[in-house]
Design a protein around this motif. Structure first.
Motif, PDB file in Angstrom:
ATOM      1  N   SER A 187      -6.993   3.488  -5.032  1.00 44.33           N
ATOM      2  CA  SER A 187      -7.013   4.760  -4.306  1.00 44.33           C
ATOM      3  C   SER A 187      -6.302   4.677  -2.957  1.00 44.33           C
ATOM      4  CB  SER A 187      -8.459   5.220  -4.097  1.00 44.33           C
ATOM      5  OG  SER A 187      -9.190   4.248  -3.367  1.00 44.33           O
ATOM      6  N   ASP A 188      -6.178   3.469  -2.416  1.00 46.09           N
ATOM      7  CA  ASP A 188      -5.520   3.328  -1.113  1.00 46.09           C
ATOM      8  C   ASP A 188      -4.038   3.025  -1.225  1.00 46.09           C
ATOM      9  OD1 ASP A 188      -5.872   0.786  -2.142  1.00 46.09           O
ATOM     10  OD2 ASP A 188      -6.424  -0.127  -0.221  1.00 46.09           O
TER      11      ASP A 188
ATOM     12  N   LYS B 209       0.800  -1.228   0.000  1.00 45.90           N
ATOM     13  CA  LYS B 209       0.000   0.000   0.000  1.00 45.90           C
ATOM     14  C   LYS B 209       0.835   1.282   0.000  1.00 45.90           C
ATOM     15  CE  LYS B 209      -3.833  -2.316   0.183  1.00 45.90           C
ATOM     16  NZ  LYS B 209      -4.687  -2.408  -1.041  1.00 45.90           N
TER      17      LYS B 209
END
Length: 282
Positions: free
Chosen positions: A188-189, A166
């Motif tokens: 998006s993360d 991430k």
């Protein structure tokens, strides 16, 4: 065809070729003096003789470009690219670093001591061939091209995203790769942090691209980097060879390192001290 060949740029951006554990070519450096090599290795003048001595030292002391390569290392400098990455991985701000290593090529790193040992000892890797013993040391599962040792950080970054990381940092040289990284489609993360090294002799166009798209940029012996920094005034650390935080994320990365080692936090005092810097700036 040469089966064991490694080309690096180091020590004033001299291009050094190592084949089968022996130096086969050294080009003239583009600068004569680096304060860091003066401080840490007592090298007063960068020339072919001092470069050959230093590279032979690296080969003999930690096995650079050979199957005896030592991979893990604790801190080397107070604040360099690999040190910033080591601290941020150690505290969990970063969970994967996409980098390159001689004898390995593109690899994913999650161990802070491997991050330091790989990046802190060799800068400016231009090309390399596979060394199976070194690949085993870094974990073959994290090597993208174990047969060819190809260098391709874009594909390395895509693989890191695919594997579910991430907070991914990627080390690159200045140039078009930086923009390509920012254009990669990602969940998006997922956060991507770009750290740019080996900037001596880069163009003003590449300088602007680095400051606008990367998070950390090293000054090296770049005249353009210093001139542009004085214009936009980012946070930085160091005076001899400053490291610039060119984004808010970069500022966090830099300060995380400084907090980790108990140093004063980054500043943006301008004009910068230029009493002991690389010479000549290029």
């Amino acid at each position: 065809m040469v089966q064991d060949k490694h080309v690096i740029e180091a020590l004033g951006k001299s291009r050094i070729t190592i084949e089968n554990g022996e130096i086969t070519e050294i080009t003239e450096p583009v600068i004569d003096y680096c304060p860091l090599f003066n401080k840490y290795r007592d090298i007063k003048k960068l020339d072919k003789d001092s470069i050959q001595e230093n590279i032979n030292y690296r080969i003999n002391s930690f096995g650079m470009c050979t199957n005896k390569r030592e991979i893990k290392q604790k801190d080397m400098l107070s604040v360099g690219i690999s040190e910033i990455l080591r601290s941020n991985t150690k505290i969990g701000f970063i969970d994967c670093v996409v980098g390159v290593c001689e004898g390995v090529g593109t690899l994913l790193m999650t161990d802070p001591e491997i991050i330091q040992g790989v990046g802190g000892r060799v800068s400016g890797l231009v090309e390399t061939t596979a060394i199976p013993e070194v690949i085993e040391k870094v974990d073959p599962d994290k090597v993208l091209y174990p047969d060819s040792a190809k260098i391709n950080q874009i594909e390395g970054l895509k693989e890191a995203i695919k594997r579910g990381y991430k907070n991914i940092a990627v080390t690159v040289l200045a140039g078009e790769t930086i923009k390509q990284i920012r254009q990669i489609k990602k969940p998006s993360d997922v956060n991507i942090y770009i750290l740019v090294a080996h900037t001596t002799h880069i163009s003003m166009e590449d300088t602007v691209d680095a400051f606008e798209n990367a998070d950390i940029v090293t000054a090296c012996a770049s005249k353009n980097i210093r001139e542009y920094a004085h214009k936009v005034k980012p946070y930085y650390y160091g005076t001899k060879v400053p490291i610039f935080a060119t984004s808010e994320n970069g500022h966090t990365l830099l300060d995380n390192r400084l907090k980790d080692i108990g140093k004063p936090l980054s500043i943006n005092d301008y004009p910068m001290d230029s009493t002991d810097i690389p010479n000549p700036l290029k």
